[in-house]
Design a protein around this motif. Structure first.
Motif, PDB file in Angstrom:
ATOM      1  N   VAL A  38      39.552  19.233  27.796  1.00 57.68           N
ATOM      2  CA  VAL A  38      40.146  19.061  29.137  1.00 57.68           C
ATOM      3  C   VAL A  38      40.722  17.764  28.911  1.00 57.68           C
ATOM      4  O   VAL A  38      39.776  16.790  28.533  1.00 57.68           O
ATOM      5  CB  VAL A  38      39.377  19.180  30.543  1.00 57.68           C
ATOM      6  CG1 VAL A  38      40.390  18.779  31.765  1.00 57.68           C
ATOM      7  CG2 VAL A  38      39.167  20.675  30.644  1.00 57.68           C
ATOM      8  N   ARG A  40      42.562  14.172  30.630  1.00 58.60           N
ATOM      9  CA  ARG A  40      43.130  13.485  31.869  1.00 58.60           C
ATOM     10  C   ARG A  40      43.721  12.243  31.513  1.00 58.60           C
ATOM     11  O   ARG A  40      42.998  11.328  31.086  1.00 58.60           O
ATOM     12  CB  ARG A  40      42.178  13.477  32.876  1.00 58.60           C
ATOM     13  CG  ARG A  40      42.503  12.971  34.195  1.00 58.60           C
ATOM     14  CD  ARG A  40      41.766  12.982  35.414  1.00 58.60           C
ATOM     15  NE  ARG A  40      41.589  14.439  35.962  1.00 58.60           N
ATOM     16  CZ  ARG A  40      42.418  14.844  36.794  1.00 58.60           C
ATOM     17  NH1 ARG A  40      43.584  14.352  37.106  1.00 58.60           N
ATOM     18  NH2 ARG A  40      42.476  16.328  37.044  1.00 58.60           N
ATOM     19  N   LEU A  62      42.534  17.450  47.230  1.00 57.57           N
ATOM     20  CA  LEU A  62      42.156  18.594  46.190  1.00 57.57           C
ATOM     21  C   LEU A  62      42.141  17.943  44.802  1.00 57.57           C
ATOM     22  O   LEU A  62      41.459  18.618  43.844  1.00 57.57           O
ATOM     23  CB  LEU A  62      43.433  19.339  46.169  1.00 57.57           C
ATOM     24  CG  LEU A  62      43.441  20.204  47.505  1.00 57.57           C
ATOM     25  CD1 LEU A  62      44.853  21.117  47.744  1.00 57.57           C
ATOM     26  CD2 LEU A  62      42.373  21.352  47.592  1.00 57.57           C
ATOM     27  N   ARG A  63      42.975  16.757  44.617  1.00 61.97           N
ATOM     28  CA  ARG A  63      42.811  16.025  43.231  1.00 61.97           C
ATOM     29  C   ARG A  63      41.673  15.627  42.807  1.00 61.97           C
ATOM     30  O   ARG A  63      40.871  15.546  42.040  1.00 61.97           O
ATOM     31  CB  ARG A  63      43.884  14.968  42.914  1.00 61.97           C
ATOM     32  CG  ARG A  63      45.338  15.584  42.911  1.00 61.97           C
ATOM     33  CD  ARG A  63      46.151  14.556  42.786  1.00 61.97           C
ATOM     34  NE  ARG A  63      46.338  14.014  41.517  1.00 61.97           N
ATOM     35  CZ  ARG A  63      46.451  12.905  40.892  1.00 61.97           C
ATOM     36  NH1 ARG A  63      46.865  11.998  41.810  1.00 61.97           N
ATOM     37  NH2 ARG A  63      46.232  12.502  39.683  1.00 61.97           N
ATOM     38  N   SER A  64      40.792  14.996  43.967  1.00 61.94           N
ATOM     39  CA  SER A  64      39.577  14.350  43.897  1.00 61.94           C
ATOM     40  C   SER A  64      38.493  15.589  43.624  1.00 61.94           C
ATOM     41  O   SER A  64      37.794  15.394  42.851  1.00 61.94           O
ATOM     42  CB  SER A  64      39.335  13.648  45.251  1.00 61.94           C
ATOM     43  OG  SER A  64      40.112  12.577  45.482  1.00 61.94           O
ATOM     44  N   ALA A  65      38.703  16.491  44.082  1.00 62.59           N
ATOM     45  CA  ALA A  65      37.656  17.774  43.836  1.00 62.59           C
ATOM     46  C   ALA A  65      37.798  18.216  42.417  1.00 62.59           C
ATOM     47  O   ALA A  65      37.025  18.661  41.813  1.00 62.59           O
ATOM     48  CB  ALA A  65      37.857  18.926  45.182  1.00 62.59           C
ATOM     49  N   ALA A  66      39.341  18.250  42.071  1.00 64.36           N
ATOM     50  CA  ALA A  66      39.391  18.848  40.674  1.00 64.36           C
ATOM     51  C   ALA A  66      38.696  17.828  39.526  1.00 64.36           C
ATOM     52  O   ALA A  66      38.142  18.173  38.567  1.00 64.36           O
ATOM     53  CB  ALA A  66      40.740  19.045  40.241  1.00 64.36           C
ATOM     54  N   VAL A  67      38.744  16.538  39.856  1.00 57.77           N
ATOM     55  CA  VAL A  67      38.550  15.539  38.999  1.00 57.77           C
ATOM     56  C   VAL A  67      36.911  15.725  38.959  1.00 57.77           C
ATOM     57  O   VAL A  67      36.067  15.669  37.745  1.00 57.77           O
ATOM     58  CB  VAL A  67      38.878  14.146  39.411  1.00 57.77           C
ATOM     59  CG1 VAL A  67      37.998  13.059  38.787  1.00 57.77           C
ATOM     60  CG2 VAL A  67      40.243  13.868  39.158  1.00 57.77           C
ATOM     61  N   GLU A  69      35.134  18.216  39.618  1.00 55.85           N
ATOM     62  CA  GLU A  69      34.700  19.435  38.777  1.00 55.85           C
ATOM     63  C   GLU A  69      34.851  19.246  37.369  1.00 55.85           C
ATOM     64  O   GLU A  69      34.061  19.781  36.634  1.00 55.85           O
ATOM     65  CB  GLU A  69      35.601  20.717  39.395  1.00 55.85           C
ATOM     66  CG  GLU A  69      35.194  21.007  40.661  1.00 55.85           C
ATOM     67  CD  GLU A  69      33.562  21.469  40.846  1.00 55.85           C
ATOM     68  OE1 GLU A  69      33.095  22.190  39.976  1.00 55.85           O
ATOM     69  OE2 GLU A  69      33.003  20.950  42.024  1.00 55.85           O
ATOM     70  N   GLU A  70      36.029  18.764  36.773  1.00 53.51           N
ATOM     71  CA  GLU A  70      36.140  18.405  35.291  1.00 53.51           C
ATOM     72  C   GLU A  70      34.906  17.647  34.850  1.00 53.51           C
ATOM     73  O   GLU A  70      34.154  18.107  33.959  1.00 53.51           O
ATOM     74  CB  GLU A  70      37.412  17.638  35.139  1.00 53.51           C
ATOM     75  CG  GLU A  70      38.773  18.395  35.217  1.00 53.51           C
ATOM     76  CD  GLU A  70      39.924  17.488  35.273  1.00 53.51           C
ATOM     77  OE1 GLU A  70      40.858  17.771  35.197  1.00 53.51           O
ATOM     78  OE2 GLU A  70      39.824  16.229  34.969  1.00 53.51           O
ATOM     79  N   ARG A  98      35.920   8.777  42.098  1.00 54.20           N
ATOM     80  CA  ARG A  98      35.943  10.333  42.513  1.00 54.20           C
ATOM     81  C   ARG A  98      34.867  11.192  41.754  1.00 54.20           C
ATOM     82  O   ARG A  98      34.590  12.038  42.331  1.00 54.20           O
ATOM     83  CB  ARG A  98      37.171  10.855  41.683  1.00 54.20           C
ATOM     84  CG  ARG A  98      38.420  10.499  42.443  1.00 54.20           C
ATOM     85  CD  ARG A  98      38.438  10.429  43.821  1.00 54.20           C
ATOM     86  NE  ARG A  98      39.716  10.162  44.312  1.00 54.20           N
ATOM     87  CZ  ARG A  98      40.411   9.251  44.484  1.00 54.20           C
ATOM     88  NH1 ARG A  98      40.088   7.952  44.167  1.00 54.20           N
ATOM     89  NH2 ARG A  98      41.698   9.002  45.133  1.00 54.20           N
TER      90      ARG A  98
END
Length: 193
Positions: A38, A40, A62-67, A69-70, A98
């Motif tokens: 992945v 970023r 939503l971006r914060s949650a995705a970051v 989770e990555e 984040r």
């Protein structure tokens, strides 16, 4: 194995941290071809600086949650971290804000803070125009000490630095720094398995 590669340099194709980070990721991928990758790019797709959740718009939340989770899913992180004004780029700080989430990556217990994100490995590709790993420059290095502290706070004990410094101190010094960093790139392969 899951690899997370984070770049933070604003210099694009002129960035040494991006170049060395890409070489490290390629070497890791060749050694572990089944590894999931992945990527970023915090300069091309910057995160907004942290604000309280109530102030965040839904898309940024939503971006914060995705970051997060990555980060949580990664086994090995390669972080491109150039030194900007004795520290890290603000884009990298926004990413750290984040991933440092109470109850997810750390918590406070009766004995103080406890990291919850242990078991990961972080390899930081650190680039610097001057020399800050020894001598008088050591007191001005708030990049490496900060990153060691924050990852340690999150419970990550395996933090390694591949450093290329003196990049702005003439062509001979730059060339030697790149050669030394490239030699270090092969070392993480044995530990990544």
């Amino acid at each position: 194995m899951k690899l997370l590669h984070v770049d933070s340099s604003a210099l694009g194709e002129h960035s040494v941290s991006r170049m060395l980070g890409a070489e490290l990721i390629e070497a890791l991928h060749q050694a572990h071809p089944r590894a999931q990758r992945v990527y970023r790019d915090l300069a091309a797709d910057p995160l907004a600086h942290w604000s309280p959740p109530a102030a965040e718009v839904e898309a940024e939340a939503l971006r914060s949650a995705a970051v997060l989770e990555e980060f949580l899913a990664a086994d090995v992180l390669v972080v491109g971290a150039p030194m900007y004004n004795f520290s890290i780029p603000s884009a990298l700080k926004a990413w750290i804000d984040r991933i440092a989430v109470a109850g997810k990556t750390f918590r406070y217990g009766p004995n103080g803070p406890e990291g919850l994100a242990g078991g990961k490995r972080v390899i930081v590709v650190s680039t610097r125009g001057g020399r800050y790993s020894e001598g008088a420059g050591l007191a001005m290095d708030h990049q490496e000490s900060y990153l060691r502290t924050v990852f340690g706070f999150l419970g990550i004990e395996d933090v390694e630095f591949i450093r290329a410094e003196g990049l702005a101190m003439g062509e001979a010094t730059r060339s030697a720094a790149l050669t030394d960093a490239r030699l270090l790139i092969t070392r993480p392969l044995a530990k990544a398995a």
